[in-house]
Motif scaffolding. Structure first.
Motif, PDB file in Angstrom:
ATOM      1  N   VAL A  20       1.138  -0.991   0.330  1.00  0.00           N
ATOM      2  CA  VAL A  20       0.032   0.136   0.285  1.00  0.00           C
ATOM      3  C   VAL A  20       0.855   1.114  -0.123  1.00  0.00           C
ATOM      4  CG1 VAL A  20      -2.034   1.250   1.357  1.00  0.00           C
ATOM      5  CG2 VAL A  20      -2.029  -0.880   0.629  1.00  0.00           C
ATOM      6  N   SER A  21       1.993   1.033   1.096  1.00  0.00           N
ATOM      7  CA  SER A  21       2.705   2.637   0.499  1.00  0.00           C
ATOM      8  C   SER A  21       3.621   2.842  -0.421  1.00  0.00           C
ATOM      9  CB  SER A  21       3.674   2.062   1.747  1.00  0.00           C
ATOM     10  OG  SER A  21       3.268   2.016   3.090  1.00  0.00           O
ATOM     11  N   ALA A  22       4.364   1.918  -0.943  1.00  0.00           N
ATOM     12  CA  ALA A  22       4.662   1.671  -1.995  1.00  0.00           C
ATOM     13  C   ALA A  22       3.439   2.474  -3.613  1.00  0.00           C
ATOM     14  CB  ALA A  22       5.045   0.344  -2.775  1.00  0.00           C
ATOM     15  N   GLU A  23       2.245   1.569  -3.488  1.00  0.00           N
ATOM     16  CA  GLU A  23       1.153   2.486  -3.989  1.00  0.00           C
ATOM     17  C   GLU A  23       0.777   3.986  -4.458  1.00  0.00           C
ATOM     18  OE1 GLU A  23      -3.206   1.731  -5.794  1.00  0.00           O
ATOM     19  OE2 GLU A  23      -2.014  -0.127  -4.255  1.00  0.00           O
ATOM     20  N   ILE A  24       1.162   3.634  -2.702  1.00  0.00           N
ATOM     21  CA  ILE A  24       0.865   5.430  -2.613  1.00  0.00           C
ATOM     22  C   ILE A  24       1.385   6.635  -2.887  1.00  0.00           C
ATOM     23  CG2 ILE A  24       0.017   6.950  -0.686  1.00  0.00           C
ATOM     24  CD1 ILE A  24      -1.369   4.903   0.704  1.00  0.00           C
ATOM     25  N   ILE A  25       3.006   5.913  -2.214  1.00  0.00           N
ATOM     26  CA  ILE A  25       3.976   7.330  -2.599  1.00  0.00           C
ATOM     27  C   ILE A  25       4.663   7.251  -3.902  1.00  0.00           C
ATOM     28  CG2 ILE A  25       5.873   5.514  -3.011  1.00  0.00           C
ATOM     29  CD1 ILE A  25       7.458   7.280  -0.745  1.00  0.00           C
ATOM     30  N   ASP A  26       4.059   6.303  -4.666  1.00  0.00           N
ATOM     31  CA  ASP A  26       4.740   6.492  -6.268  1.00  0.00           C
ATOM     32  C   ASP A  26       2.954   7.338  -6.876  1.00  0.00           C
ATOM     33  OD1 ASP A  26       6.710   5.673  -6.558  1.00  0.00           O
ATOM     34  OD2 ASP A  26       6.125   3.297  -6.705  1.00  0.00           O
ATOM     35  N   GLN A  27       1.888   7.419  -6.141  1.00  0.00           N
ATOM     36  CA  GLN A  27       0.688   8.273  -6.735  1.00  0.00           C
ATOM     37  C   GLN A  27       0.806   9.214  -7.164  1.00  0.00           C
ATOM     38  OE1 GLN A  27      -2.569   6.924  -8.138  1.00  0.00           O
ATOM     39  NE2 GLN A  27      -1.613   4.586  -7.551  1.00  0.00           N
ATOM     40  N   PRO A  28       0.335   9.867  -8.355  1.00  0.00           N
ATOM     41  CA  PRO A  28       0.612  11.376  -8.615  1.00  0.00           C
ATOM     42  C   PRO A  28      -0.070  11.997  -7.945  1.00  0.00           C
ATOM     43  CG  PRO A  28       0.419  10.194 -11.122  1.00  0.00           C
ATOM     44  CD  PRO A  28      -0.307   9.115  -8.947  1.00  0.00           C
ATOM     45  N   ILE A  29       0.524  13.071  -7.405  1.00  0.00           N
ATOM     46  CA  ILE A  29      -0.135  14.089  -6.300  1.00  0.00           C
ATOM     47  C   ILE A  29      -0.899  15.621  -7.058  1.00  0.00           C
ATOM     48  CG2 ILE A  29       0.902  13.174  -4.579  1.00  0.00           C
ATOM     49  CD1 ILE A  29       2.541  15.522  -4.281  1.00  0.00           C
ATOM     50  N   ILE A  30       0.348  15.972  -8.556  1.00  0.00           N
ATOM     51  CA  ILE A  30       0.213  17.027  -9.151  1.00  0.00           C
ATOM     52  C   ILE A  30      -0.117  16.700 -10.440  1.00  0.00           C
ATOM     53  CG2 ILE A  30       0.752  18.914 -10.607  1.00  0.00           C
ATOM     54  CD1 ILE A  30       3.059  19.010  -7.530  1.00  0.00           C
ATOM     55  N   PRO A  31      -1.880  17.124 -10.662  1.00  0.00           N
ATOM     56  CA  PRO A  31      -2.282  16.531 -12.376  1.00  0.00           C
ATOM     57  C   PRO A  31      -1.414  16.987 -13.519  1.00  0.00           C
ATOM     58  CG  PRO A  31      -3.794  17.787 -10.862  1.00  0.00           C
ATOM     59  CD  PRO A  31      -2.435  17.602 -10.573  1.00  0.00           C
ATOM     60  N   LYS A  32      -1.536  16.596 -14.597  1.00  0.00           N
ATOM     61  CA  LYS A  32      -0.640  16.791 -15.748  1.00  0.00           C
ATOM     62  C   LYS A  32      -2.272  18.036 -16.102  1.00  0.00           C
ATOM     63  CE  LYS A  32       1.285  15.096 -20.241  1.00  0.00           C
ATOM     64  NZ  LYS A  32       1.311  13.473 -20.756  1.00  0.00           N
ATOM     65  N   TYR A  33      -1.026  19.313 -16.672  1.00  0.00           N
ATOM     66  CA  TYR A  33      -1.785  20.346 -16.651  1.00  0.00           C
ATOM     67  C   TYR A  33      -1.645  19.933 -18.791  1.00  0.00           C
ATOM     68  CZ  TYR A  33      -1.668  21.582 -12.352  1.00  0.00           C
ATOM     69  OH  TYR A  33      -2.183  21.825 -11.267  1.00  0.00           O
ATOM     70  N   PRO A  34      -2.466  21.004 -19.566  1.00  0.00           N
ATOM     71  CA  PRO A  34      -2.513  20.688 -20.612  1.00  0.00           C
ATOM     72  C   PRO A  34      -1.623  21.109 -21.256  1.00  0.00           C
ATOM     73  CG  PRO A  34      -4.903  21.535 -19.855  1.00  0.00           C
ATOM     74  CD  PRO A  34      -3.844  21.735 -18.510  1.00  0.00           C
ATOM     75  N   PHE A  35      -0.849  22.000 -20.781  1.00  0.00           N
ATOM     76  CA  PHE A  35       0.221  23.033 -21.193  1.00  0.00           C
ATOM     77  C   PHE A  35       1.781  22.354 -21.071  1.00  0.00           C
ATOM     78  CE2 PHE A  35      -0.120  24.346 -16.703  1.00  0.00           C
ATOM     79  CZ  PHE A  35       0.789  24.593 -16.520  1.00  0.00           C
TER      80      PHE A  35
END
Length: 208
Positions: A95-110
């Motif tokens: 769970v920790s490995a999955e959480i820590i590698d999750q994107p927290i800043i979304p990919k913006y159009p620019f």
């Protein structure tokens, strides 16, 4: 120590059997009693059941008697905790490995097509780097003055080195003071011994 381990009467009490139940009269003992005749018999259903239960209960009591109730309980508790901890560690690790590698800043159009969103792992690294490279004043507080300010990591290193140098200088100073005191004490003792010797010589001449 009594020779009897348990008997079918005790087994009946453990099983909660009532007086209406047909119970065999058998004992489980540590040593042979020398009573009766040993030979093969065909048992009735309830007798076979009682014999099996008697063997199980006798083995259980011998096992408990060997280890002791407290020790057996502690070993069971330790084994249970170990099994639960191992399973929890494996589950939490995934769970920790999955959480820590999750994107927290979304990919913006620019963002460029080959750029990937920032993950928690990367964010932790960036946060640490930003914290250490931020400019601070002489007291370590954030500042925008680039002329008199310095990076926080430089401030922390200098502060640590100042404390370390101070500690080493104090050690060297104390050692030097001890050396000076010892030299003075040695000179004082030598002077006293010289004066004592001169006084004894003068006293010897006077008495002669």
């Amino acid at each position: 120590m009594t020779n009897t381990i348990t008997d079918t009467g005790n087994v009946a009490e453990l099983l909660g059997l009532g007086p209406e139940e047909e119970i065999s009269d058998m004992d489980a003992t540590h040593e042979p009693t020398g009573k009766g005749i040993e030979f093969h018999v065909a048992m009735r259903g309830h007798t076979m059941r009682d014999m099996e239960e008697l063997i199980v209960q006798a083995a259980a009591q011998l096992l408990v008697g060997k280890f002791g109730n407290d020790r057996l309980a502690k070993e069971i508790e330790a084994k249970t905790i170990s099994l639960v901890s191992d399973k929890a560690d494996k589950a939490l690790s995934a769970v920790s490995a999955e959480i820590i590698d999750q994107p927290i800043i979304p990919k913006y159009p620019f963002m460029k097509s080959d750029e990937k969103p920032t993950t928690m792992r990367e964010f932790i690294g960036l946060t640490g780097r930003d914290y250490l490279t931020a400019f601070v004043d002489v007291s370590g507080k954030p500042t925008t003055d680039r002329h008199y300010g310095k990076s926080r990591i430089q401030h922390l290193v200098e502060k640590y080195m100042e404390v370390a140098f101070k500690r080493e200088i104090e050690k060297a100073t104390n050692a030097a003071i001890m050396d000076v005191r010892k030299a003075i004490d040695d000179q004082h003792k030598a002077f006293l011994e010289s004066e004592k010797a001169r006084f004894r010589e003068a006293l010897a001449k006077t008495t002669a």
